[in-house]
Design a protein around this motif. Structure first.
Motif, PDB file in Angstrom:
ATOM      1  N   SER B 233      15.748  20.970   4.365  1.00 38.72           N
ATOM      2  CA  SER B 233      14.301  20.818   4.207  1.00 38.72           C
ATOM      3  C   SER B 233      13.941  20.352   2.807  1.00 38.72           C
ATOM      4  O   SER B 233      12.778  20.100   2.511  1.00 38.72           O
ATOM      5  CB  SER B 233      13.621  22.155   4.511  1.00 38.72           C
ATOM      6  OG  SER B 233      14.169  23.149   3.674  1.00 38.72           O
ATOM      7  N   GLU B 234      14.938  20.265   1.911  1.00 36.59           N
ATOM      8  CA  GLU B 234      14.670  19.781   0.565  1.00 36.59           C
ATOM      9  C   GLU B 234      15.039  18.311   0.398  1.00 36.59           C
ATOM     10  O   GLU B 234      14.805  17.716  -0.635  1.00 36.59           O
ATOM     11  CB  GLU B 234      15.463  20.616  -0.453  1.00 36.59           C
ATOM     12  CG  GLU B 234      14.901  22.011  -0.655  1.00 36.59           C
ATOM     13  CD  GLU B 234      13.431  21.964  -1.092  1.00 36.59           C
ATOM     14  OE1 GLU B 234      13.111  21.163  -1.990  1.00 36.59           O
ATOM     15  OE2 GLU B 234      12.622  22.702  -0.494  1.00 36.59           O
ATOM     16  N   LEU B 235      15.697  17.772   1.449  1.00 34.57           N
ATOM     17  CA  LEU B 235      16.193  16.408   1.316  1.00 34.57           C
ATOM     18  C   LEU B 235      15.124  15.399   1.727  1.00 34.57           C
ATOM     19  O   LEU B 235      15.178  14.812   2.801  1.00 34.57           O
ATOM     20  CB  LEU B 235      17.462  16.220   2.153  1.00 34.57           C
ATOM     21  CG  LEU B 235      18.683  17.030   1.690  1.00 34.57           C
ATOM     22  CD1 LEU B 235      19.830  16.875   2.664  1.00 34.57           C
ATOM     23  CD2 LEU B 235      19.109  16.606   0.296  1.00 34.57           C
ATOM     24  N   TYR B 236      14.158  15.219   0.851  1.00 35.25           N
ATOM     25  CA  TYR B 236      13.131  14.202   1.082  1.00 35.25           C
ATOM     26  C   TYR B 236      13.581  12.923   0.384  1.00 35.25           C
ATOM     27  O   TYR B 236      13.479  12.812  -0.832  1.00 35.25           O
ATOM     28  CB  TYR B 236      11.790  14.667   0.527  1.00 35.25           C
ATOM     29  CG  TYR B 236      11.051  15.592   1.465  1.00 35.25           C
ATOM     30  CD1 TYR B 236      10.102  15.087   2.359  1.00 35.25           C
ATOM     31  CD2 TYR B 236      11.284  16.952   1.466  1.00 35.25           C
ATOM     32  CE1 TYR B 236       9.410  15.924   3.228  1.00 35.25           C
ATOM     33  CE2 TYR B 236      10.610  17.802   2.333  1.00 35.25           C
ATOM     34  CZ  TYR B 236       9.669  17.275   3.212  1.00 35.25           C
ATOM     35  OH  TYR B 236       9.010  18.106   4.064  1.00 35.25           O
ATOM     36  N   TRP B 237      14.145  11.990   1.176  1.00 36.96           N
ATOM     37  CA  TRP B 237      14.649  10.737   0.599  1.00 36.96           C
ATOM     38  C   TRP B 237      13.498   9.752   0.466  1.00 36.96           C
ATOM     39  O   TRP B 237      13.013   9.221   1.456  1.00 36.96           O
ATOM     40  CB  TRP B 237      15.735  10.143   1.501  1.00 36.96           C
ATOM     41  CG  TRP B 237      16.912  11.047   1.714  1.00 36.96           C
ATOM     42  CD1 TRP B 237      17.134  11.837   2.796  1.00 36.96           C
ATOM     43  CD2 TRP B 237      18.009  11.255   0.832  1.00 36.96           C
ATOM     44  NE1 TRP B 237      18.307  12.530   2.653  1.00 36.96           N
ATOM     45  CE2 TRP B 237      18.864  12.189   1.443  1.00 36.96           C
ATOM     46  CE3 TRP B 237      18.354  10.752  -0.421  1.00 36.96           C
ATOM     47  CZ2 TRP B 237      20.056  12.622   0.861  1.00 36.96           C
ATOM     48  CZ3 TRP B 237      19.532  11.181  -0.999  1.00 36.96           C
ATOM     49  CH2 TRP B 237      20.364  12.110  -0.366  1.00 36.96           C
ATOM     50  N   ARG B 238      13.057   9.534  -0.774  1.00 36.44           N
ATOM     51  CA  ARG B 238      11.911   8.657  -0.981  1.00 36.44           C
ATOM     52  C   ARG B 238      12.353   7.200  -0.976  1.00 36.44           C
ATOM     53  O   ARG B 238      13.300   6.823  -1.656  1.00 36.44           O
ATOM     54  CB  ARG B 238      11.241   8.978  -2.317  1.00 36.44           C
ATOM     55  CG  ARG B 238      10.753  10.402  -2.405  1.00 36.44           C
ATOM     56  CD  ARG B 238      10.333  10.757  -3.825  1.00 36.44           C
ATOM     57  NE  ARG B 238       8.967  10.361  -4.135  1.00 36.44           N
ATOM     58  CZ  ARG B 238       8.632   9.415  -4.979  1.00 36.44           C
ATOM     59  NH1 ARG B 238       9.571   8.735  -5.597  1.00 36.44           N
ATOM     60  NH2 ARG B 238       7.375   9.131  -5.228  1.00 36.44           N
ATOM     61  N   GLY B 239      11.676   6.395  -0.179  1.00 36.26           N
ATOM     62  CA  GLY B 239      12.010   4.978  -0.123  1.00 36.26           C
ATOM     63  C   GLY B 239      10.849   4.103  -0.561  1.00 36.26           C
ATOM     64  O   GLY B 239      11.008   3.195  -1.362  1.00 36.26           O
ATOM     65  N   LEU B 290      15.709   1.328  -2.261  1.00 39.53           N
ATOM     66  CA  LEU B 290      16.801   2.264  -2.010  1.00 39.53           C
ATOM     67  C   LEU B 290      16.191   3.648  -1.782  1.00 39.53           C
ATOM     68  O   LEU B 290      15.006   3.857  -2.008  1.00 39.53           O
ATOM     69  CB  LEU B 290      17.734   2.293  -3.218  1.00 39.53           C
ATOM     70  CG  LEU B 290      18.230   0.913  -3.681  1.00 39.53           C
ATOM     71  CD1 LEU B 290      19.006   1.052  -4.985  1.00 39.53           C
ATOM     72  CD2 LEU B 290      19.094   0.266  -2.617  1.00 39.53           C
ATOM     73  N   TYR B 291      17.008   4.574  -1.366  1.00 40.43           N
ATOM     74  CA  TYR B 291      16.507   5.917  -1.069  1.00 40.43           C
ATOM     75  C   TYR B 291      17.066   6.910  -2.065  1.00 40.43           C
ATOM     76  O   TYR B 291      18.264   6.913  -2.352  1.00 40.43           O
ATOM     77  CB  TYR B 291      16.871   6.304   0.365  1.00 40.43           C
ATOM     78  CG  TYR B 291      16.178   5.394   1.350  1.00 40.43           C
ATOM     79  CD1 TYR B 291      14.859   5.633   1.722  1.00 40.43           C
ATOM     80  CD2 TYR B 291      16.817   4.268   1.853  1.00 40.43           C
ATOM     81  CE1 TYR B 291      14.191   4.771   2.585  1.00 40.43           C
ATOM     82  CE2 TYR B 291      16.172   3.412   2.718  1.00 40.43           C
ATOM     83  CZ  TYR B 291      14.843   3.669   3.075  1.00 40.43           C
ATOM     84  OH  TYR B 291      14.190   2.822   3.909  1.00 40.43           O
ATOM     85  N   SER B 292      16.165   7.734  -2.583  1.00 43.63           N
ATOM     86  CA  SER B 292      16.629   8.707  -3.569  1.00 43.63           C
ATOM     87  C   SER B 292      15.769   9.960  -3.445  1.00 43.63           C
ATOM     88  O   SER B 292      14.672   9.916  -2.907  1.00 43.63           O
ATOM     89  CB  SER B 292      16.498   8.131  -4.976  1.00 43.63           C
ATOM     90  OG  SER B 292      15.152   7.777  -5.210  1.00 43.63           O
ATOM     91  N   ARG B 310      10.681   5.403  -7.818  1.00 42.62           N
ATOM     92  CA  ARG B 310      11.637   5.050  -6.771  1.00 42.62           C
ATOM     93  C   ARG B 310      12.759   4.244  -7.395  1.00 42.62           C
ATOM     94  O   ARG B 310      12.688   3.852  -8.555  1.00 42.62           O
ATOM     95  CB  ARG B 310      10.964   4.185  -5.693  1.00 42.62           C
ATOM     96  CG  ARG B 310       9.843   4.897  -4.957  1.00 42.62           C
ATOM     97  CD  ARG B 310       9.173   3.958  -3.979  1.00 42.62           C
ATOM     98  NE  ARG B 310       8.668   2.764  -4.615  1.00 42.62           N
ATOM     99  CZ  ARG B 310       9.021   1.516  -4.247  1.00 42.62           C
ATOM    100  NH1 ARG B 310       9.871   1.328  -3.249  1.00 42.62           N
ATOM    101  NH2 ARG B 310       8.526   0.467  -4.885  1.00 42.62           N
ATOM    102  N   LEU B 311      13.780   3.960  -6.604  1.00 45.94           N
ATOM    103  CA  LEU B 311      14.870   3.086  -7.046  1.00 45.94           C
ATOM    104  C   LEU B 311      14.846   1.828  -6.189  1.00 45.94           C
ATOM    105  O   LEU B 311      14.634   1.899  -4.980  1.00 45.94           O
ATOM    106  CB  LEU B 311      16.228   3.776  -6.895  1.00 45.94           C
ATOM    107  CG  LEU B 311      16.432   5.049  -7.717  1.00 45.94           C
ATOM    108  CD1 LEU B 311      17.845   5.586  -7.487  1.00 45.94           C
ATOM    109  CD2 LEU B 311      16.196   4.802  -9.196  1.00 45.94           C
ATOM    110  N   VAL B 312      15.054   0.668  -6.838  1.00 45.47           N
ATOM    111  CA  VAL B 312      15.147  -0.564  -6.070  1.00 45.47           C
ATOM    112  C   VAL B 312      16.367  -1.361  -6.544  1.00 45.47           C
ATOM    113  O   VAL B 312      16.846  -1.177  -7.654  1.00 45.47           O
ATOM    114  CB  VAL B 312      13.897  -1.454  -6.198  1.00 45.47           C
ATOM    115  CG1 VAL B 312      12.706  -0.817  -5.544  1.00 45.47           C
ATOM    116  CG2 VAL B 312      13.651  -1.799  -7.650  1.00 45.47           C
ATOM    117  N   SER B 313      16.822  -2.209  -5.638  1.00 46.21           N
ATOM    118  CA  SER B 313      17.946  -3.074  -5.960  1.00 46.21           C
ATOM    119  C   SER B 313      17.407  -4.435  -6.361  1.00 46.21           C
ATOM    120  O   SER B 313      16.367  -4.863  -5.865  1.00 46.21           O
ATOM    121  CB  SER B 313      18.831  -3.200  -4.721  1.00 46.21           C
ATOM    122  OG  SER B 313      19.423  -4.460  -4.672  1.00 46.21           O
ATOM    123  N   PRO B 314      18.086  -5.124  -7.281  1.00 47.24           N
ATOM    124  CA  PRO B 314      17.583  -6.452  -7.685  1.00 47.24           C
ATOM    125  C   PRO B 314      17.699  -7.496  -6.578  1.00 47.24           C
ATOM    126  O   PRO B 314      17.017  -8.506  -6.614  1.00 47.24           O
ATOM    127  CB  PRO B 314      18.467  -6.821  -8.882  1.00 47.24           C
ATOM    128  CG  PRO B 314      19.669  -5.953  -8.757  1.00 47.24           C
ATOM    129  CD  PRO B 314      19.257  -4.719  -8.040  1.00 47.24           C
TER     130      PRO B 314
END
Lengths: 340, 663
Positions: B233-239, B290-292, B310-314
């Motif tokens: 329930s803590e794994l909220y993968w933000r995209g 990406l998801y983090s 958030r994290l993104v790829s180039p």
């Protein structure tokens, strides 16, 4: 001027190459192929394959595709390993010159070789080439295989077709391995038989009408123990069938019916023509079953008949004026001829 | 045509088989007629082989090639892009069959085949595909070998064995090359997978979008934690963060629309708390984000952070993509909200959903704080008969009004969207976050497998002093979704993966099947980790580990040593193949003959050892006793039939000493 220089340079290169070849792979009746004798290089297909691999590598880089890299490297390594596999397809093979059938000039002589493998390894797609004659065999079942090549013998004397090339692309076709071997095999080439006037030999050495038993003539004379060299036609097979020792039937003939084939009877003609005529008459009288003798400068054979007699005379004709050592034929070196 | 230029029938069979194998995995992404072309071409070629038909005339071949061109143009609408290119390659590959008569044609088909193998990898590099392609390569090599066994007219498996041997022998050196070959950047840009569907969460969200995604059991990504794995329930993968609402659809703020100062994340104030370190391998999405987990610091060079944390790829994620990060779930984010950001996160359409706006203001006025207000709304969801369903009723024009006061059934995106609307209406900065929630823990390798049906949307509200705070309205309606995942949440409805009854996920309760599934997934992960995501960074680490310090000399030495080592097994096989047919005693005796030959006395073929000995003694009287001894020993062993160990050793000894004493 320039082209003449070029030609001389090329000839010198050829001579140097053939000398190098003769040092590296000397003539021998039997040759076992080893790394000294085997040459190897990518074939044209192999170079094309490398080009394809380069394309695949570029595609892998551009798409950053690791499996593409893996595939390209796998195939590249297969190519490298193919070198050893291709080499192994020739390595260890033993080639032996078996025989070369005597022929008349202008005819095809059968050259027979024996290829044998000492190992359990199977050999495929062995391509033999001698002059422009080729034969391809697989050596996968028996321990050895026969290879027969039919080569045109151009002129009388000893005929050596030069270096035999053996090449193979097995297993991948990407790499060619080959060797040139001088198998020290010579075919005896008789002169080309050409009909000419009947050589009128001088029969005065023998008294008229005397009956001298001469082997191989017309009338049955008696039986004698078989000796090596007696014609098989004259073996008394009936007695053999009864289990008795071999006996030859003897025939007698009159000496005056014997013929002399004389060199001097073709005064004024060129040497080769004389030999051709003599050759023709040897064959003619042999076919007729008559007795004939022959006189050449430095050689004389009393009248006789039979295969052995015929072959002896033909051999004399074939080698007339040819140096006695059986090794080389006068003239250019074998490799040069092959290259030309 | 000379025999060596002909294609042996055996080779023809293997070529046909290889083509069939190569085309098979392409069926799904190619127009069906390409495969039909192959079948016709193969049939034609077989009829030629049986002598019933002849090769097609040149004009017909030309027509077929042109037809292939236009067919692809018609099927794809363009000749550009990866798929049409591959389709064209495959059509040529199939059509080449009907002019396959000489060896050089066969070479072309086989080399094209290797290229087709490569194109398959451009679409998928999965372990199973790799294994399948290895089989294809072996069959292609078999065809190549069979091509050089002239006169073999029957089906033979010997070339298959040899091809397998080739691949086994080639493997070590391939691995070495794979490890050391420098991973260069792309030399030029290449056609992309134009038709490949973008998968996963999309960059806009309308009601029903995430519900749609939840019908798929495809893997979105796998994550491996360095330390303990947090609760599900803590794994909220933000995209994605959706800040713009257009009445029905939520959209993110584009990079171009973001002021330069807002493009980087604000460093959190105060304690960050403990970090969670993890590595993610993402399946291709054809997207860039990406998801983090919340507040992630990237470790990989190929990842950047954005202003909304958030994290993104180039570049777009076209292949499996690996990155690692550390997240600080306890960090207070953006406690100092800029004016631009505040305005953005409060923005609403000018009109529409009036009832909800009024409702929001009323409720906010009753609440003591923003936080109390948010809790009040959650209570509203919890108590007013809202239900959680994959198949909610359709909504009218005023989606929020309709949902809040009318249908009251929806999926996570309905709740998140309405919640944020209510927050913004009452002046609380809020936004929708989309991504994944939870994932399945694989006990085999302790990875978290996140699938498409874990897709989720929730809300973030900005609170004075606490910054951005996560609020998941779905938890008020269906706590099971948060704690246990979608399957449990939908247990009553029975709609979980209803479209794919054969999905292995359904059989999780069958123990042995589940174990196999998880084990296979672990292998897939290991494959992705070790092989597919091997890049220049990884290469640097591996070489450093091997060499200590990377200097040109060491690298050269390493390449040389590795190359030789990897070729050793194959040299061994060749030596093994070179074992002699001859019995041991003959081989030893031959050595003796060789020694005598060096002294000038050659043994004739077929000469008996006795005769040879007599002849040799005449030439070398000083060696008489030795010659006699060797000959006697050899004859004893050879003709007694049963070589004793002692006598063999004796023979070997005397041959070894033979000629040594000669002066």
């Amino acid at each position: 001027m320039f082209s003449a220089t070029l030609k001389r340079v090329r000839e010198r290169q050829k001579a140097r190459f053939s000398a190098w070849m003769n040092r590296r792979i000397p003539a021998a009746r039997e040759v076992t192929l080893d790394q000294k004798r085997i040459f190897i290089f990518p074939s044209r297909t192999g170079l094309f394959f490398l080009l394809v691999l380069l394309l695949m590598l570029v595609a892998s880089i551009n798409y950053q595709n690791n499996m593409g890299f893996a595939l390209t490297f796998l195939l590249g390594t297969v190519f490298v390993i193919g070198v050893l596999h291709t080499y192994a397809n020739l390595s260890g093979l033993t080639l032996r010159a078996v025989r070369a059938a005597p022929v008349f000039a202008g005819q095809l002589s059968e050259f027979e070789l024996l290829v044998s493998r000492p190992h359990r390894r199977q050999h495929y797609s062995l391509n033999f080439r001698w002059c422009d004659e080729t034969a391809t065999i697989n050596l996968d079942h028996g321990k050895e295989a026969e290879v027969k090549l039919y080569l045109l013998a151009p002129q009388r004397g000893w005929y050596n077709p030069g270096r035999l090339s053996l090449q193979s692309y097995y297993p991948l076709g990407l790499i060619r391995t080959w060797t040139w071997i001088d198998l020290d095999i010579h075919a005896l080439v008789y002169p080309r038989p050409v009909q000419g006037p009947v050589p009128a030999g001088d029969p005065s050495d023998f008294p008229d009408g005397d009956t001298i038993p001469v082997i191989g003539s017309d009338d049955f004379y008696g039986l004698k123990d078989y000796q090596q060299g007696d014609s098989l036609k004259h073996v008394y097979w009936k007695s053999v069938a009864k289990g008795q020792p071999l006996q030859s039937k003897q025939y007698n003939a009159y000496a005056d019916r014997s013929v002399w084939l004389d060199w001097d009877s073709y005064q004024g003609l060129p040497i080769e023509t004389r030999l051709s005529h003599l050759c023709y008459w040897v064959l003619h009288f042999d076919a007729e079953g008559e007795e004939y003798g022959m006189r050449l400068p430095g050689f004389s054979a009393d009248p006789g008949s039979g295969e052995e007699h015929r072959d002896l005379l033909l051999r004399q004709l074939a080698l007339f004026g040819v140096e006695p050592e059986s090794g080389t034929v006068s003239g250019d070196s074998p490799v040069e001829r092959e290259a030309a | 045509m000379k025999i060596e230029q002909q294609i042996p029938r055996n080779a023809l069979f293997w070529i046909l088989l290889a083509q069939f194998f190569l085309l098979l995995p392409h069926i799904a992404r190619l127009p069906g007629w390409v495969f039909v072309v192959y079948l016709i071409a193969a049939f034609w070629r077989i009829m030629v082989y049986r002598g019933q038909w002849s090769f097609p005339p040149r004009w017909l071949k030309l027509i077929l090639i042109l037809a292939g061109f236009f067919g692809i143009q018609a099927s794809f609408g363009s000749m550009l892009g990866l798929e049409p290119t591959v389709a064209l390659l495959l059509v040529a590959f199939a059509l080449k069959l009907i002019e396959l008569c000489e060896r050089k044609d066969a070479y072309l088909v086989i080399f094209l085949g290797f290229f087709v193998c490569l194109t398959e990898f451009l679409f998928s590099q999965e372990l199973l595909i790799a294994a399948y392609n290895l089989v294809c390569v072996i069959v292609l090599l078999t065809a190549l070998i069979a091509l050089h066994q002239p006169g073999e007219q029957k089906l033979q498996f010997a070339p298959l064995r040899r091809a397998s041997l080739f691949v086994i022998q080639a493997f070590p050196l391939m691995v070495v090359l794979f490890v050391i070959f420098p991973r260069l950047p792309p030399l030029w840009s290449v056609p992309l997978k134009s038709n490949a569907a973008k998968t996963g969460v999309t960059d806009f969200m309308s009601p029903g979008d995430i519900a749609q995604l939840s019908r798929s059991d495809e893997v979105a990504f796998r994550a491996e934690f360095v330390g303990d794995i947090p609760r599900q329930s803590e794994l909220y993968w933000r995209g994605l963060v959706f800040s713009r609402f257009a009445g029905k659809t939520w959209k993110p703020v584009g990079w171009q629309d973001t002021p330069a100062l807002e493009r980087r994340p604000q460093a959190p104030a105060g304690e960050m708390g403990e970090g969670l370190e993890y590595t993610v391998i993402m399946e291709p999405t054809q997207q860039r984000w990406l998801y983090s987990l919340r507040y992630a610091w990237e470790h990989s060079r190929n990842v950047t952070k954005t202003g909304d944390f958030r994290l993104v790829s180039p570049i777009t994620v076209q292949d499996q993509y690996r990155y690692s990060a550390t997240s600080y779930p306890g960090a207070a984010l953006e406690t100092d909200l800029s004016d631009w950001r505040r305005e953005l996160e409060l923005e609403l359409p000018v009109v529409g959903n009036q009832r909800a706006r009024t409702f929001a203001v009323e409720r906010r006025n009753q609440a003591t704080s923003d936080l109390a207000y948010a809790n009040d709304i959650l209570d509203f969801f919890n108590e007013q008969g809202f239900s959680y369903t994959l198949t909610p009723a359709l909504l009218g024009d005023n989606t929020v009004d309709d949902f809040l006061f009318n249908t009251r059934e929806g999926f996570c995106e309905h709740y998140a969207s309405s919640f944020v609307f209510l927050m913004r209406s009452a002046g609380v900065p809020a936004r929708v976050v989309a991504g994944y929630l939870g994932g399945e823990l694989n006990p085999v390798n302790r990875t978290v497998i996140v699938r498409q049906f874990d897709a989720h949307a929730w809300a973030e509200i900005w609170l004075e002093g606490r910054g951005w705070t996560r609020v998941d309205p779905t938890s008020a309606v269906s706590p099971d979704r948060i704690e246990w995942g979608l399957e449990r949440a939908l247990a009553g409805e029975g709609s979980f993966l209803a479209d794919s009854p054969l999905s292995p996920i359904h059989f999780r309760n069958i123990d042995w099947l589940n174990k196999i599934r998880l084990r296979y997934d672990a292998i897939t992960y290991a494959w992705q980790l070790a092989v597919l995501s091997y890049d220049s960074d990884e290469q640097f680490h591996v070489l450093e580990e091997f060499l200590g310090e990377i200097t040109p000399q060491r690298v050269m030495l390493f390449i040389l040593a590795a190359g030789i080592l990897s070729l050793l097994p194959m040299i061994g096989v060749l030596l093994w193949q070179s074992r002699s047919h001859l019995p041991k005693e003959v081989r030893i005796y031959n050595k003796y003959c060789h020694k005598l030959a060096q002294l000038g006395t050659h043994r004739f073929p077929q000469e008996s050892p006795g005769d040879f000995a007599e002849r040799a003694i005449l030439v070398h009287p000083q060696l008489e006793s030795e010659i006699r001894q060797v000959t006697k020993l050899f004859e004893t062993i050879a003709y007694s039939g049963q070589p004793g160990r002692v006598s063999l050793a004796e023979l070997r000894h005397s041959v070894r000493r033979f000629g040594v004493l000669r002066t």
